[in-house]
Design an enzyme around this catalytic site. Structure first.
Site, PDB file in Angstrom:
ATOM      1  N   ARG A 216      11.130  -6.771   4.971  1.00  0.00           N
ATOM      2  CA  ARG A 216      10.955  -5.368   4.570  1.00  0.00           C
ATOM      3  C   ARG A 216      11.892  -4.435   5.332  1.00  0.00           C
ATOM      4  O   ARG A 216      12.068  -4.554   6.544  1.00  0.00           O
ATOM      5  CB  ARG A 216       9.500  -4.992   4.847  1.00  0.00           C
ATOM      6  CG  ARG A 216       9.166  -3.561   4.587  1.00  0.00           C
ATOM      7  CD  ARG A 216       7.707  -3.399   4.356  1.00  0.00           C
ATOM      8  NE  ARG A 216       6.921  -3.385   5.582  1.00  0.00           N
ATOM      9  CZ  ARG A 216       5.633  -3.085   5.606  1.00  0.00           C
ATOM     10  NH1 ARG A 216       4.985  -2.805   4.493  1.00  0.00           N
ATOM     11  NH2 ARG A 216       4.972  -3.089   6.752  1.00  0.00           N
TER      12      ARG A 216
ATOM     13  N   LYS B 108       0.830  -1.218   0.000  1.00  0.00           N
ATOM     14  CA  LYS B 108       0.000   0.000   0.000  1.00  0.00           C
ATOM     15  C   LYS B 108       0.855   1.254   0.000  1.00  0.00           C
ATOM     16  O   LYS B 108       0.609   2.176  -0.770  1.00  0.00           O
ATOM     17  CB  LYS B 108      -0.926   0.052   1.223  1.00  0.00           C
ATOM     18  CG  LYS B 108      -2.031  -0.970   1.225  1.00  0.00           C
ATOM     19  CD  LYS B 108      -3.102  -0.635   2.256  1.00  0.00           C
ATOM     20  CE  LYS B 108      -2.588  -0.665   3.685  1.00  0.00           C
ATOM     21  NZ  LYS B 108      -2.113  -1.992   4.128  1.00  0.00           N
TER      22      LYS B 108
ATOM     23  N   ARG C  17      10.656  -1.948  10.755  1.00  0.00           N
ATOM     24  CA  ARG C  17       9.636  -1.415  11.654  1.00  0.00           C
ATOM     25  C   ARG C  17       9.463  -2.317  12.868  1.00  0.00           C
ATOM     26  O   ARG C  17       9.518  -3.531  12.749  1.00  0.00           O
ATOM     27  CB  ARG C  17       8.290  -1.317  10.922  1.00  0.00           C
ATOM     28  CG  ARG C  17       8.141  -0.039  10.148  1.00  0.00           C
ATOM     29  CD  ARG C  17       6.925  -0.029   9.272  1.00  0.00           C
ATOM     30  NE  ARG C  17       5.703  -0.542   9.888  1.00  0.00           N
ATOM     31  CZ  ARG C  17       4.498  -0.464   9.320  1.00  0.00           C
ATOM     32  NH1 ARG C  17       4.374   0.108   8.129  1.00  0.00           N
ATOM     33  NH2 ARG C  17       3.433  -0.947   9.909  1.00  0.00           N
TER      34      ARG C  17
ATOM     35  N   ARG D 186      -9.857   2.063   8.764  1.00  0.00           N
ATOM     36  CA  ARG D 186      -9.419   0.701   9.028  1.00  0.00           C
ATOM     37  C   ARG D 186     -10.480  -0.098   9.770  1.00  0.00           C
ATOM     38  O   ARG D 186     -10.229  -1.227  10.151  1.00  0.00           O
ATOM     39  CB  ARG D 186      -8.151   0.747   9.867  1.00  0.00           C
ATOM     40  CG  ARG D 186      -6.962   0.054   9.185  1.00  0.00           C
ATOM     41  CD  ARG D 186      -5.841   0.106  10.150  1.00  0.00           C
ATOM     42  NE  ARG D 186      -4.666  -0.611   9.800  1.00  0.00           N
ATOM     43  CZ  ARG D 186      -3.602  -0.088   9.209  1.00  0.00           C
ATOM     44  NH1 ARG D 186      -3.607   1.143   8.775  1.00  0.00           N
ATOM     45  NH2 ARG D 186      -2.518  -0.812   9.039  1.00  0.00           N
TER      46      ARG D 186
ATOM     47  N   ARG E  68      -1.490  -8.451  13.137  1.00  0.00           N
ATOM     48  CA  ARG E  68      -1.994  -7.403  12.232  1.00  0.00           C
ATOM     49  C   ARG E  68      -2.896  -8.008  11.153  1.00  0.00           C
ATOM     50  O   ARG E  68      -3.878  -7.397  10.741  1.00  0.00           O
ATOM     51  CB  ARG E  68      -0.823  -6.631  11.609  1.00  0.00           C
ATOM     52  CG  ARG E  68      -0.175  -5.676  12.617  1.00  0.00           C
ATOM     53  CD  ARG E  68       1.208  -5.230  12.196  1.00  0.00           C
ATOM     54  NE  ARG E  68       1.227  -4.486  10.958  1.00  0.00           N
ATOM     55  CZ  ARG E  68       2.305  -4.375  10.164  1.00  0.00           C
ATOM     56  NH1 ARG E  68       3.425  -4.964  10.498  1.00  0.00           N
ATOM     57  NH2 ARG E  68       2.238  -3.683   9.073  1.00  0.00           N
TER      58      ARG E  68
HETATM   59  P1  AMP Z   1       0.440   0.998   8.713  1.00  0.00           P
HETATM   60  O1  AMP Z   1       1.665   1.816   8.540  1.00  0.00           O
HETATM   61  O2  AMP Z   1      -0.719   1.502   7.902  1.00  0.00           O
HETATM   62  O3  AMP Z   1       0.677  -0.485   8.499  1.00  0.00           O
HETATM   63  O4  AMP Z   1      -0.018   1.152  10.252  1.00  0.00           O
HETATM   64  C1  AMP Z   1       0.807   0.713  11.301  1.00  0.00           C
HETATM   65  C2  AMP Z   1       0.012   0.664  12.601  1.00  0.00           C
HETATM   66  O5  AMP Z   1      -0.491   1.970  12.920  1.00  0.00           O
HETATM   67  C3  AMP Z   1      -1.222  -0.227  12.583  1.00  0.00           C
HETATM   68  O6  AMP Z   1      -0.910  -1.594  12.815  1.00  0.00           O
HETATM   69  C4  AMP Z   1      -2.049   0.403  13.693  1.00  0.00           C
HETATM   70  O7  AMP Z   1      -1.533   0.037  14.973  1.00  0.00           O
HETATM   71  C5  AMP Z   1      -1.772   1.882  13.503  1.00  0.00           C
HETATM   72  N1  AMP Z   1      -2.755   2.494  12.571  1.00  0.00           N
HETATM   73  C6  AMP Z   1      -2.515   3.031  11.343  1.00  0.00           C
HETATM   74  N2  AMP Z   1      -3.630   3.502  10.792  1.00  0.00           N
HETATM   75  C7  AMP Z   1      -4.631   3.252  11.690  1.00  0.00           C
HETATM   76  C8  AMP Z   1      -6.035   3.480  11.701  1.00  0.00           C
HETATM   77  N3  AMP Z   1      -6.670   4.043  10.654  1.00  0.00           N
HETATM   78  N4  AMP Z   1      -6.727   3.100  12.811  1.00  0.00           N
HETATM   79  C9  AMP Z   1      -6.118   2.548  13.854  1.00  0.00           C
HETATM   80  N5  AMP Z   1      -4.812   2.266  13.902  1.00  0.00           N
HETATM   81  C10 AMP Z   1      -4.062   2.621  12.829  1.00  0.00           C
END
Ligand code: AMP
Length: 217
Positions: free
Chosen positions: A127, A13, A161, A88, A172
């Site tokens: 990654r 993404k 990360r 989400r 996740r």
């Molecule tokens: P990402 O970088 O999109 O994979 O997000 C990493 C982490 O940030 C996720 O596993 C959540 O813990 C948190 N996170 C990101 N976006 C959201 C969202 N819209 N709602 C809740 N938690 C989020």
């Protein structure tokens, strides 16, 4: 254009969002990136988010929705945006719909990146991401940087990360299936969903995505 990008962790993404946003000349808004920026700056919001992120869980809606809305209200997002990682869950999708309604605008498409589950864990475990720019993404075997630990694009430091460990990735994925996937049906009911396979070269996926978006589906 106003676009939402969905797909499991590891679907690419962030990478696709960066290319698509550039092609479409709209800002790429990633709630994950906003949380990570808050964590590295040591803000209260970052402190609230960190434990949830490290556990692979969603940050509570009260924190997330306000942060996403503030970002969408910035002047550069007035003409459109590409949302990556938000909404989400269904209540975030409803909050987004309400916010858009208040502004008298609507979403143009929800782009759903499809990738087999076995592939996801392999992609995430290897990654490595640039500290300077999260769209500079590498993989220890699929897309290795020329020099280990150094970004080919800008020379920044590459890191893994905290939430990319196998255990957290599995959590996740579970959160994705139970909480995020239902938004696909939510948006199908609005006839907004375009699904594309996210396997293959990065450029091929971008081309597929652009074609799907321009197809007006
Ligand atoms: P990402 O970088 O999109 O994979 O997000 C990493 C982490 O940030 C996720 O596993 C959540 O813990 C948190 N996170 C990101 N976006 C959201 C969202 N819209 N709602 C809740 N938690 C989020």
């Amino acid at each position: 254009m106003r676009i939402v990008l969905v797909g499991p962790p590891g679907a690419g993404k962030g990478t696709q969002a960066a290319y698509l946003a550039k092609n479409l000349v709209i800002p790429h808004i990633s709630t994950g990136d906003l949380f990570r920026a808050n964590i590295s700056q040591g803000t209260d919001l970052g402190k609230q988010a960190k434990a949830f992120m490290d556990a692979g869980e969603l940050v509570p809606d009260e924190v997330t929705i306000g942060m996403a809305r503030d970002r969408m209200n910035q002047p550069d997002a007035a003409g459109g945006f590409l949302l990556d990682g938000f909404p989400r869950n269904v209540s975030q999708a409803e909050a987004l719909d309400e916010a858009l309604k208040e502004d008298g605008v609507t979403l143009d498409a929800v782009l759903d990146l499809e990738v087999p589950e076995e592939e996801v864990v392999k992609r995430i475990a290897g990654r490595r991401i640039c500290r300077n720019d999260s769209s500079h993404v590498f993989h220890v075997s699929y897309s290795a940087p020329k020099q280990q630990g150094v970004c080919d694009v800008c020379g920044g430091e590459l890191y893994q990360r905290d939430d990319d460990s196998e255990e957290t990735v599995r959590k996740r994925l579970e959160v994705y299936h139970t909480q995020t996937e239902p938004i696909i049906d939510y948006y199908k009911a609005q006839d907004l969903v375009v699904t594309i396979p996210a396997l293959g070269k990065v450029e091929e996926v971008t081309e597929r995505a652009m074609a799907a978006l321009q197809g007006g589906e």
